[in-house]
Design an enzyme around this catalytic site. Sequence first.
Site, PDB file in Angstrom:
ATOM      1  N   SER A 135      35.687  37.742  23.346  1.00 52.61           N
ATOM      2  CA  SER A 135      35.067  36.415  23.327  1.00 52.61           C
ATOM      3  C   SER A 135      35.336  35.730  21.992  1.00 52.61           C
ATOM      4  CB  SER A 135      33.570  36.545  23.631  1.00 52.61           C
ATOM      5  OG  SER A 135      32.982  35.297  23.863  1.00 52.61           O
ATOM      6  N   HIS A 177      36.736  33.411  28.281  1.00 53.18           N
ATOM      7  CA  HIS A 177      35.890  33.015  29.426  1.00 53.18           C
ATOM      8  C   HIS A 177      36.611  31.910  30.201  1.00 53.18           C
ATOM      9  CE1 HIS A 177      32.449  35.285  27.785  1.00 53.18           C
ATOM     10  NE2 HIS A 177      32.732  34.742  26.619  1.00 53.18           N
ATOM     11  N   GLU A 204      37.305  36.534  31.949  1.00 51.87           N
ATOM     12  CA  GLU A 204      36.369  37.595  31.597  1.00 51.87           C
ATOM     13  C   GLU A 204      36.844  38.939  32.150  1.00 51.87           C
ATOM     14  OE1 GLU A 204      32.525  36.365  32.934  1.00 51.87           O
ATOM     15  OE2 GLU A 204      32.378  34.746  31.453  1.00 51.87           O
TER      16      GLU A 204
END
Length: 279
Positions: A135, A177, A204
């Site tokens: 992330s 994401h 993801e």
Amino acid sequence: MPSKIPDGETRGWIVPIGGAENKENDRHILERFVRVSGGAEANIVVIPTASRMHETGPRYEKLFKEIGAAQVAVMDFDTRRDCQEPGRLKRLEQASGIFFTGGNQLRLTTLLGGTPVAKLIRVRNAHGVTVGGTSAGASILSEHMIAFGDEGSAVISGSVRLAPGLGLTNRFIIDQHFRQRDRLGRLITALAYNPFAIGIGLDEDTAAFIGPDETVDVQGSGGVTIVDASDVSFSSIGDVSEGQPVCVLGLRLHILVAGATFNLHTRLASAGGLVNSKD
């Protein structure tokens, strides 16, 4: 700028992960991170600075130990002064793998940017040490970092803000994401500013394992979107007002899943193991 790879050596793996990687029954991404960091002899430093949750660092410490890493240490940074401590620098020099957790990428860059820790991580990767992150920890790995931006597929002037990242490489810009938060528009907008780089959009539970040979190899349950702007013939981003749509001509788009590859040097995609071979 990326550190120069010494003669006779190879750069370490760079492993950006799109976030929400499987940490329970199917930990293939984290297991492979340990393998390319030395396997049973892996010595991993976890940096949870992007996160404000106290349990983040210990959780990854436990995971990497369960997977089989020989040593795991959590190293958090609360101030820029922390990034100058000789003991922390010495511990990083001993690591065979360095892992950044998710959170806020601007918290990472404002604390680590321009410090001895940031310089050392670039040098160690150039000397063969694996560096990865999930992330926000994926976004900071490259020289050009998406700090924040709007969601959606439209390419809009001013819809993304860039900031300097850690600088392991200047070859790509990461977004994470990716499909889950509809971020194609902001990645293309970032490339309209700088067509030199290659856009890598990570779903993801999906990672791009980027080897010393500059090949992107996909691991995980989702896809990796590659946006190649090297053949862009026109971009109107310098002529339109903020909030207005942007014209970009000549983009190339690839969608990779596990088994497919993309070479950052040649800019060629391959179906790889997805093609059924004939007997």
